[in-house]
Design an enzyme around this catalytic site. Structure first.
Site, short mmCIF file in Angstrom:
data_model
loop_
_atom_site.label_atom_id
_atom_site.label_comp_id
_atom_site.label_asym_id
_atom_site.label_seq_id
_atom_site.Cartn_x
_atom_site.Cartn_y
_atom_site.Cartn_z
N SER A 164 0.85 -1.19 0.00
CA SER A 164 0.00 0.00 0.00
C SER A 164 0.88 1.24 0.00
O SER A 164 2.03 1.19 0.47
CB SER A 164 -0.91 0.02 1.24
OG SER A 164 -1.58 1.27 1.37
N TYR A 177 -3.00 -1.52 10.17
CA TYR A 177 -2.99 -1.76 8.73
C TYR A 177 -1.66 -1.33 8.12
O TYR A 177 -1.05 -2.06 7.32
CB TYR A 177 -4.15 -1.01 8.09
CG TYR A 177 -4.25 -1.15 6.59
CD1 TYR A 177 -4.87 -2.25 6.02
CD2 TYR A 177 -3.76 -0.16 5.74
CE1 TYR A 177 -4.99 -2.37 4.63
CE2 TYR A 177 -3.86 -0.27 4.36
CZ TYR A 177 -4.48 -1.36 3.82
OH TYR A 177 -4.59 -1.49 2.45
#
Length: 271
Positions: A164, A177
């Site tokens: 990400s 996350y």
């Protein structure tokens, strides 16, 4: 719609966000899905979904299947094989790989894509079980899938992780996350080196803001309204816009690409 994780997990209000790949809203979803399916079909890829919906995908390229003898198996018919279950369970990860090898005859490409997130303003707001569940879903599942799959992968095979932009630019509200996505990026870096002598490539795709069920399910309404608006292209991306990056990394033509992190970030650089 795919089923959610069975067994333990974070509080019920957040479990719906476990699914990591689903259609964008409305007619755009159908168009995007068709584009992605056509793109993969042109490259001769088959998908092997498992776990919480199509989050984790084992892909076995059709180039080997052409040599398979005709018969009534899923391998010769070209049908996908479904294996619902809980990817936070290491045993299910191993079973998923076993069934893939048994039913499709091998593994050429492993794509690990399932993810969970939840917005929390402070570290003290994160329940212990939610932290454990996030790491188990995003990071440990990939570890167990790769560990089980590597013995069945031949030279020319490919492993693709989903990192990400957050691994490079971590927002404060997604601590757990962010940590898993940075972990995946580093795992891929290690795998690309350790698996090179076996002819197995390892790369990752680093998406920017992408419309998935995680967004409305885990973010406050005010964050959802302008999601992706502060990126250079001025909008969030769609799942189908990620497909070319994965297909490129899976292709035989990318035989010299290993240890890479491909940014699909709407103009936001990852350096």
């Amino acid at each position: 719609m795919a089923r959610l994780h069975r067994g333990h997990g974070p509080p019920a209000g957040s479990r719906r966000a476990v699914l990591s790949r689903q259609r964008p809203p409305g007619g755009q979803a159908r168009a995007a899905d068709r584009r992605g399916q056509r793109h993969r079909a042109r490259r001769g890829h088959r998908l092997r979904p498992g776990g919480c919906g199509p989050g984790h995908l084992l892909l076995r390229r059709a180039r080997r299947r052409r040599a398979d003898p005709p018969g009534g198996s899923a391998r010769s018919a070209g049908r996908p094989c479904w294996s619902p279950g809980d990817l936070t369970d290491p045993q299910h990860c191993r079973e998923l790989v076993r069934r893939t090898v048994e039913e499709l005859g091998g593994i050429d490409v492993l794509v690990s894509n399932a993810a969970f997130q939840m917005v929390r303003e402070q570290i003290t707001d994160i329940p212990d079980e939610e932290w454990d569940f996030t790491l188990a879903t995003n990071l440990s599942a990939m570890f167990h899938l790769v560990k089980a799959a590597v013995p069945h992968m031949q030279p020319g095979s490919s492993i693709i992780g989903s990192t990400s932009v957050n691994s490079d630019m971590p927002p404060q509200q997604l601590l757990a996350y962010n940590a898993t996505k940075a972990g995946i990026a580093n795992m891929i870096g290690s795998l690309s080196q350790s698996l090179a002598p076996r002819g197995i490539r390892a790369n990752s795709v680093a998406p920017g803001p992408i419309w998935t069920p995680l967004i409305p399910a885990t973010m406050p309404e005010e964050m959802v309204e302008d999601f992706g608006g502060d990126y250079p292209v001025g909008r969030a991306g769609q799942p189908a816009e990620l497909a070319p990056a994965y297909v490129m990394l899976a292709a035989d033509e990318s035989s010299y690409v290993s240890g890479a992190r491909v940014a699909v970030t709407g103009g936001q650089p990852i350096l």
